[in-house]
Design an enzyme around this catalytic site. Sequence first.
Site, PDB file in Angstrom:
ATOM      1  N   PHE A  79      -5.447  21.459 -24.219  1.00  0.00           N
ATOM      2  CA  PHE A  79      -6.069  20.191 -24.590  1.00  0.00           C
ATOM      3  C   PHE A  79      -7.498  20.183 -24.029  1.00  0.00           C
ATOM      4  CE2 PHE A  79      -6.748  15.639 -23.423  1.00  0.00           C
ATOM      5  CZ  PHE A  79      -6.783  15.128 -24.699  1.00  0.00           C
ATOM      6  N   ASP A  80      -8.382  19.325 -24.542  1.00  0.00           N
ATOM      7  CA  ASP A  80      -9.800  19.424 -24.131  1.00  0.00           C
ATOM      8  C   ASP A  80     -10.020  19.238 -22.621  1.00  0.00           C
ATOM      9  OD1 ASP A  80      -9.394  16.666 -24.212  1.00  0.00           O
ATOM     10  OD2 ASP A  80     -10.935  16.259 -25.716  1.00  0.00           O
TER      11      ASP A  80
ATOM     12  N   ASP B 294       2.529  21.022 -20.104  1.00  0.00           N
ATOM     13  CA  ASP B 294       1.631  19.877 -20.264  1.00  0.00           C
ATOM     14  C   ASP B 294       2.388  18.973 -21.242  1.00  0.00           C
ATOM     15  OD1 ASP B 294      -0.277  18.023 -20.853  1.00  0.00           O
ATOM     16  OD2 ASP B 294      -1.822  19.440 -21.471  1.00  0.00           O
TER      17      ASP B 294
ATOM     18  N   TYR C 241       0.828  -1.211   0.000  1.00  0.00           N
ATOM     19  CA  TYR C 241       0.000   0.000   0.000  1.00  0.00           C
ATOM     20  C   TYR C 241       0.862   1.261   0.000  1.00  0.00           C
ATOM     21  CZ  TYR C 241      -3.684   3.293   0.741  1.00  0.00           C
ATOM     22  OH  TYR C 241      -4.531   4.334   0.568  1.00  0.00           O
TER      23      TYR C 241
ATOM     24  N   ALA D 181       2.632  15.660 -22.247  1.00  0.00           N
ATOM     25  CA  ALA D 181       2.235  14.291 -22.605  1.00  0.00           C
ATOM     26  C   ALA D 181       3.152  13.695 -23.673  1.00  0.00           C
ATOM     27  CB  ALA D 181       0.790  14.279 -23.090  1.00  0.00           C
TER      28      ALA D 181
ATOM     29  N   HIS E  79     -18.000  16.638 -27.525  1.00  0.00           N
ATOM     30  CA  HIS E  79     -17.677  15.640 -28.541  1.00  0.00           C
ATOM     31  C   HIS E  79     -17.708  14.206 -28.023  1.00  0.00           C
ATOM     32  CE1 HIS E  79     -14.104  17.102 -26.594  1.00  0.00           C
ATOM     33  NE2 HIS E  79     -13.427  16.042 -26.955  1.00  0.00           N
TER      34      HIS E  79
ATOM     35  N   LYS F 122       0.624   8.454 -23.091  1.00  0.00           N
ATOM     36  CA  LYS F 122       1.223   8.704 -24.397  1.00  0.00           C
ATOM     37  C   LYS F 122       2.698   8.284 -24.340  1.00  0.00           C
ATOM     38  CE  LYS F 122      -2.570  11.393 -24.397  1.00  0.00           C
ATOM     39  NZ  LYS F 122      -3.104  12.280 -23.391  1.00  0.00           N
TER      40      LYS F 122
HETATM   41  C1  PLP Z   1      -4.073  13.111 -23.141  1.00  0.00           C
HETATM   42  C2  PLP Z   1      -3.731  14.485 -22.768  1.00  0.00           C
HETATM   43  C3  PLP Z   1      -4.109  15.026 -21.536  1.00  0.00           C
HETATM   44  C4  PLP Z   1      -4.994  14.287 -20.557  1.00  0.00           C
HETATM   45  O1  PLP Z   1      -4.419  13.106 -20.158  1.00  0.00           O
HETATM   46  P1  PLP Z   1      -5.288  11.800 -19.829  1.00  0.00           P
HETATM   47  O2  PLP Z   1      -4.236  10.812 -19.455  1.00  0.00           O
HETATM   48  O3  PLP Z   1      -6.030  11.434 -21.063  1.00  0.00           O
HETATM   49  O4  PLP Z   1      -6.191  12.134 -18.709  1.00  0.00           O
HETATM   50  C5  PLP Z   1      -3.699  16.308 -21.247  1.00  0.00           C
HETATM   51  N1  PLP Z   1      -2.985  17.033 -22.106  1.00  0.00           N
HETATM   52  C6  PLP Z   1      -2.604  16.551 -23.313  1.00  0.00           C
HETATM   53  C7  PLP Z   1      -1.804  17.392 -24.230  1.00  0.00           C
HETATM   54  C8  PLP Z   1      -2.976  15.266 -23.682  1.00  0.00           C
HETATM   55  O5  PLP Z   1      -2.632  14.810 -24.891  1.00  0.00           O
END
Ligand code: PLP
Length: 463
Positions: free
Chosen positions: A120-121, A211, A68, A213, A446, A254
């Site tokens: 990002f969305d 951000d 844990y 990813a 979407h 990613k």
């Molecule tokens: C995928 C993504 C996110 C969100 O991440 P999740 O793992 O899908 O929650 C944030 N910013 C960017 C640029 C992304 O491609």
Amino acid sequence: MLPPYRIKVVEPIPFLSAEERRHALAGAGYNPFNLRAEQITIDLLSDSGTGATSVAQEAVAALGDESYAGARSWFRFVAEVQDLTGYPHILPVHQGRAGERILFTNLLKPGQICISNTHFDTTHANVHLAGAEPRDLPCAEAADLDSVDPFKGNIDLDALERVLNGPDGERVGLVLITVTNNGLGAQPVSMANLEAVRDLCRRHRVPFYLDAARFAENAWLVSRREPGYRTWSPRQIARRAFELADGCVVSLKKDGLSAVGGFIGLRDPDLHARCEANLIATEGFSTYGGLAGHDLERLAQGLREVVDPAYLRARAAATSRLAQMINDEGVDLIQPPGIHALYLNAGRLLPHLAAHQFPGHALGCQLYLDGGIRCAELGSLYLGRLDDQHRLVSPAPFELVRLAIPRRVYSDEHFQYVAAILADIAKDPERVPGYRIVSSPPLLRHFKVRLEPVTRSSTVDAG
Ligand SMILES: *Cc1c(COP(=O)(O)O)cnc(C)c1O
């Protein structure tokens, strides 16, 4: 550009008849997000969590320590992330958006502004949910889809400086740069741009976060395109990018080469303490954050594999080949091609459809109907403003379709199939019908919107 791996475990893909696909899409309310995976032949909806893992990742996953608190797997993960990013404080989360929520609710105050090259969305939604206002300032070059400018992911530095110096300057609570710019064509951000953002943010005492990813894919494109970085390894470039910022939020679905995971990286110990309390209450204890020990192991290994130049070179080349095949069929896409996705210019391919008939969505639906290919619209359905009757009042600047490329999953034969289906549509684009919204949720439309095709006879009165 040989991929530096061969295939050991395979997964069958479904083939449906045209009739079955028609039936499936109608049942899904003409929204590919509602399709079942078993109804899809080639799934290009997302590159998130959809990659193949390696033998090394699966081997270490077996060593996952599920204690844990204080698990061995956590220490392996955190050492890897600290070494990659240089940030002293790392908080694990189950995926990127959990990191966004925790970071923004502790960093942004209601009424503040978050400025980005493009949110990002989910990032956009989480800024809103924190009571702040997301504002996108992409560079001017990004507006020309055909230009081959190498860094169309950059933020507009002059516009950023104007906001910081202007009446809204006091309200800016965060500058967040998305690398690569997923919302705008998978375009990379240059190191020069990140350095300039760092300088501006320092001068105005505004926190600067990444951000990140696709930190490895951005690093690869920097090494190919930015003078001065030719001899740097992708890992060195990524490390330098993290160094320029005050912290980061990262979806590891990613470039973590795994199905789940993410983290927040921080320098500020007070912010870390606040975020940690929130993490424990909502995600899990600070040494697992919603992840299993075996996930942490796969991620630690994935973070090493993803910066391998041989892997990145082959991945970038595969995407470029698909882009070339598509171009050869007379279909335009955002130039220059990025790595994790291609963005088809549906507005140009389907000029007979007006924005309110959602040409990007229409092309996505046709790719499914004709070939069982799933992808995502990035146009007026996603970004446009609608009235109460779901009618489009202001369209998106472009009508695009994103073909996301899962990591280490599809071969050139799959790509040739995609290009052939597109070629068929390009030969007779007028047969693609427009669409109209039937029902729509208030946020992140979407994902859950339902639509129906607009028949020829009803196009006249479709608004
Ligand atoms: C995928 C993504 C996110 C969100 O991440 P999740 O793992 O899908 O929650 C944030 N910013 C960017 C640029 C992304 O491609």
